[in-house]
Design an enzyme around this catalytic site. Structure first.
Site, PDB file in Angstrom:
ATOM      1  N   GLU A   1      -6.588   5.475   1.556  1.00 48.51           N
ATOM      2  CA  GLU A   1      -6.622   6.037   0.212  1.00 48.51           C
ATOM      3  C   GLU A   1      -7.762   7.060   0.080  1.00 48.51           C
ATOM      4  O   GLU A   1      -7.740   7.911  -0.807  1.00 48.51           O
ATOM      5  CB  GLU A   1      -6.870   4.876  -0.752  1.00 48.51           C
TER       6      GLU A   1
ATOM      7  N   ARG B   1      -5.029  -5.283  -6.216  1.00 52.50           N
ATOM      8  CA  ARG B   1      -6.372  -5.096  -5.656  1.00 52.50           C
ATOM      9  C   ARG B   1      -6.730  -3.617  -5.659  1.00 52.50           C
ATOM     10  O   ARG B   1      -5.935  -2.770  -5.267  1.00 52.50           O
ATOM     11  CB  ARG B   1      -6.419  -5.640  -4.234  1.00 52.50           C
TER      12      ARG B   1
ATOM     13  N   HIS C   1       0.872  -1.184   0.000  1.00 52.92           N
ATOM     14  CA  HIS C   1       0.000   0.000   0.000  1.00 52.92           C
ATOM     15  C   HIS C   1       0.905   1.228   0.000  1.00 52.92           C
ATOM     16  O   HIS C   1       1.861   1.289   0.784  1.00 52.92           O
ATOM     17  CB  HIS C   1      -0.893  -0.019   1.249  1.00 52.92           C
TER      18      HIS C   1
ATOM     19  N   HIS D   1       0.571  -4.901   2.672  1.00 57.34           N
ATOM     20  CA  HIS D   1      -0.803  -4.620   3.062  1.00 57.34           C
ATOM     21  C   HIS D   1      -1.739  -5.811   2.927  1.00 57.34           C
ATOM     22  O   HIS D   1      -2.448  -6.155   3.860  1.00 57.34           O
ATOM     23  CB  HIS D   1      -1.313  -3.451   2.224  1.00 57.34           C
ATOM     24  N   HIS D   2      -1.752  -6.442   1.774  1.00 55.02           N
ATOM     25  CA  HIS D   2      -2.800  -7.422   1.502  1.00 55.02           C
ATOM     26  C   HIS D   2      -2.228  -8.551   0.672  1.00 55.02           C
ATOM     27  O   HIS D   2      -1.507  -8.303  -0.295  1.00 55.02           O
ATOM     28  CB  HIS D   2      -3.925  -6.713   0.729  1.00 55.02           C
TER      29      HIS D   2
ATOM     30  N   ARG E   1      -2.773   1.152  -6.734  1.00 57.50           N
ATOM     31  CA  ARG E   1      -1.822   1.105  -5.619  1.00 57.50           C
ATOM     32  C   ARG E   1      -0.420   0.687  -6.054  1.00 57.50           C
ATOM     33  O   ARG E   1       0.574   1.196  -5.537  1.00 57.50           O
ATOM     34  CB  ARG E   1      -2.331   0.125  -4.563  1.00 57.50           C
TER      35      ARG E   1
ATOM     36  N   ARG F   1      -6.698  10.620  -0.219  1.00 58.15           N
ATOM     37  CA  ARG F   1      -6.438  11.076  -1.598  1.00 58.15           C
ATOM     38  C   ARG F   1      -7.734  11.128  -2.395  1.00 58.15           C
ATOM     39  O   ARG F   1      -7.961  12.033  -3.180  1.00 58.15           O
ATOM     40  CB  ARG F   1      -5.413  10.143  -2.263  1.00 58.15           C
TER      41      ARG F   1
END
Ligand code: ADP
Length: 501
Positions: free
Chosen positions: A309, A476, A296, A436-437, A333, A312
Site C-alpha cells: 500500500e 485492519r 488486500h 491477506h490477514h 482496504r 499508493r
C-alpha cells in the site's frame, strides 16, 4: 557507535554467537538447494543459522511458539526480563508472514514524527483505527496499542532496528507508517534485526519444530508437545506464548468462516494454518471475529505477491481496464478491494513513475519478479497494458493537476498527494484483491493472557500477533499488524517471564 553499525555488527556476529550456542547448522547445510530456494520464495526470509535440535532441553521458563515478529519480540523481552526462553518454529526458516510485510509500522507521538515536524496524537491514532475497524475493535486492547506504540518504536531503535522513514497507508490522516531509513519493505529488515538480537542473547531457535499439543495440569498450561527431528518430545514450560500467526494459508478454515473467499489467492506463507487457535481452543480458549478475514486490494494474481500500500501512499494511482481512476486509492482496504471487485473486468493497474520507484524500495523486488510493466512514455505504457493511450494520458494529467491543486475533486483523496507522476519511465502492475490477514483470533487481555469463554485468563498461556483477535475489528489499517506484533509481542514476553518467576 551508530545504531546501524550496531545492527551490522550483530549480523556479522551470527556465526560466532551460534558457535557459542553450540552445534548449529546453516540452512544450506541442512537443506537441499532446491528446497532452500523454495523456502526462500515461501517465506521471503534471508538465509540464517538455527540451533541444533539436539540442544532442545526438557524444560524452559518460557516456550515461544512461532518465530515471526510477535514470537521474536516476545522471546527477546522475556529473555531480557530474566527468563530462560526457547523459540519453536515449524517451518524450515524463521520469519513467518512478518518476513513478507511491506508497508511499515504505525505509531503515534514518536520521536521520529516529532523530529520531522509531524503532529500526531495517540487519541487520533485510536480514533482512526476504530473508524477503520468500523467501531468494533476491542477498546482496551486498542488503547494499550496506541499508548505503547511510540515506546515500541524506541525499543526497536534501541536494538538497532530504526524505523525513521515515515509514510502513509489507507485510512489515516497523518503520516504515521514507520519504515526503514531507505524506504525498503519493513518485514525482512525487522526479521533480520530481531533475529540478530535473538542470537545475540543466545536464545535457542529451533526450526522444523512443529508444536502439535499443549500440556496442562489442574487448569494451567504446563508445556508443549513438539515434533522435531523425526521425534515427538514433551517440553515443559512455566509459560507458553502462542505467536503462531494467522490462518490465511488454511483454505478450509478461511472458507469455513467466510465461504465467499473460495477461489481467492492468498498472500500468506504456508505456515499460517491457524494452529495456535486449535491449540488454545483445546485449553478452553475463547475466540473473537474469526469471520473477519481481510482481503488486500493490490495482489498480483499469478504470483499472489502483495504490492504494498506504500506504493499508493507515496502517490500511485489505480486505473481500471479503460485507464480511468475509479476510487480514492487510499480508502481503507475493504473499500478499495470492493471497488476493484466491482469493476468489469475485476482488475486494476497500479500506475506510478520513476521518482516514486525511487521512494519505495520494495518496487525493486516487484521488478526482479517480473511483475512490473515499464515504458518510456505514458502512451507506450498504455499500449503495453492494452489501454487507450489518450485516456491514460488524460487520467494522469488530471491527477497531476489534482496534486498541484491539493484537491482531488473526482474522488476526494487527501493523502499520498505530495508528488506528481511525471518522471519517465512509467510503470504499471496489474492487481486484484487477495486473502491477506486474519483479523480475528484468540481473545486476550492487555496482559496478553489468553481468555477462556468465561473471560478468565488460562494460567500459563499467552498469545500475541495475528493469532489473536480484537485489535483490528472489522478492517485492519495497513501498518497496524507490524505495530500489533511488536507491541503485544513485547508485552507477552514481559508477562510470560513475570509469570514464570
Ligand atoms: P506474527 O505476525 O503474528 O508474528 P507470523 O506469521 O509472522 O505471525 O509468524 C508466525 C510463525 O509461527 C510462522 O513462522 C509459522 O510458521 C509459525 N507456526 C505456526 N504454527 C506453528 C506450530 N504449530 N509450531 C511451530 N510454529 C508454528
Amino acid at each position: 557507535m551508530k545504531k546501524k553499525l550496531v545492527l551490522g555488527f550483530f549480523l556479522s556476529l551470527f556465526a560466532m554467537v551460534l558457535v557459542a550456542c553450540g552445534g548449529s547448522k546453516t540452512a544450506k547445510e541442512t537443506e537441499t538447494t532446491t528446497e532452500a530456494k523454495k523456502e526462500e520464495v515461501v517465506s521471503g526470509a534471508s538465509e540464517k543459522s538455527y540451533t541444533d535440535p539436539k540442544e532442545l532441553k526438557d524444560s524452559y521458563d518460557v516456550v515461544v511458539i512461532g518465530s515471526g515478529g510477535a514470537g521474536m519480540a516476545a522471546a527477546i523481552s522475556a529473555k531480557d526480563a530474566g527468563a530462560d526462553v526457547a523459540i519453536l518454529e515449524k517451518m524450515p526458516v524463521i520469519g513467518g508472514n512478518t518476513s513478507k510485510s511491506s508497508a511499515g509500522m504505525n505509531a503515534s507521538e514518536t520521536k521520529f514524527q516529532k523530529a520531522q515536524g509531524i503532529e500526531d496524537k495517540n487519541d487520533l491514532f485510536y480514533e482512526e483505527t476504530l473508524k477503520g475497524g468500523k467501531g468494533t475493535n476491542d477498546p482496551e486492547l486498542l488503547r494499550y496499542f496506541v499508548d505503547n506504540s511510540a515506546s515500541a518504536i524506541d525499543w526497536l531503535d534501541s536494538m538497532g532496528i530504526t524505523l525513521d522513514n515515515i509514510t502513509t497507508t489507507g485510512g489515516m490522516s497523518v503520516t504515521r507508517t514507520h519504515r526503514p531509513t531507505d524506504g525498503s519493505a519493513v518485514g525482512r529488515y525487522l526479521v533480520d534485526g530481531l533475529y540478530a538480537n535473538v542470537t545475540e542473547r543466545k536464545i535457542p531457535t529451533f526450526v522444523n519444530a512443529d508444536v502439535t499439543e499443549l500440556t496442562d495440569k489442574d487448569g494451567s498450561v504446563t508445556g508443549v508437545k513438539v515434533k522435531i527431528a523425526g521425534k515427538e518430545k514433551t517440553v515443559s514450560a512455566k509459560s507458553v506464548v502462542l505467536a503462531t500467526g494467522g490462518f490465511g494459508a488454511n483454505m478450509d478454515m478461511v472458507t469455513k468462516f467466510k465461504p465467499e473467499l473460495k477461489g481467492y489467492v492468498s498472500t500468506n506463507q504456508e505456515g499460517s494454518t491457524g494452529d495456535g487457535i486449535a491449540l488454545a481452543e483445546s485449553e478452553g480458549a475463547a475466540t473473537v471475529d474469526l469471520d473477519q478475514i481481510q482481503i488486500h486490494p493490490s495482489v498480483e494474481q499469478k504470483t499472489a505477491y502483495l504490492i504494498t500500500e506504500a506504493v499508493r501512499g507515496e502517490g500511485a494511482i489505480l486505473v481500471n481496464s479503460k485507464g480511468e481512476r475509479f476510487v480514492n486509492e487510499l480508502e481503507t482496504r475493504d473499500n478499495v478491494s470492493a471497488a476493484i471487485n466491482g469493476l468489469d473486468p475485476n482488475y486494476a493497474y497500479v500506475v506510478f513513475d520513476n521518482a516514486l520507484r525511487g521512494r519505495v524500495k520494495a518496487i525493486n523486488q516487484y521488478v526482479e519478479k517480473g511483475l512490473v510493466v515499464e515504458a518510456k512514455t505514458i502512451e507506450d505504457l498504455a499500449k503495453a497494458i492494452d489501454i487507450d493511450g489518450a485516456t491514460l494520458k488524460t487520467t494522469l494529467d488530471t491527477w497531476n493537476k489534482a496534486v498541484a491543486d491539493k484537491s482531488d475533486t473526482a474522488f476526494g483523496r487527501k493523502t499520498g498527494m505530495d508528488n506528481a507522476l511525471s518522471e519517465a519511465p512509467y510503470y504499471a502492475i496489474k492487481v486484484s484483491p487477495g486473502i491477506h490477514h486474519t483479523m480475528g483470533g484468540l481473545k486476550i487481555n492487555t496482559n496478553t493472557e489468553v481468555l477462556n469463554k468465561e473471560g478468565k485468563a488460562i494460567p500459563g498461556l499467552y498469545a500475541a500477533g495475528e493469532v489473536t483477535g480484537g485489535i483490528h475489528g472489522q478492517n485492519r489499517i495497513g501498518g497496524n499488524a507490524v505495530a500489533d506484533i511488536i507491541i503485544f509481542g513485547r508485552q507477552a514476553g514481559n508477562q510470560s517471564a513475570a509469570h514464570a518467576k
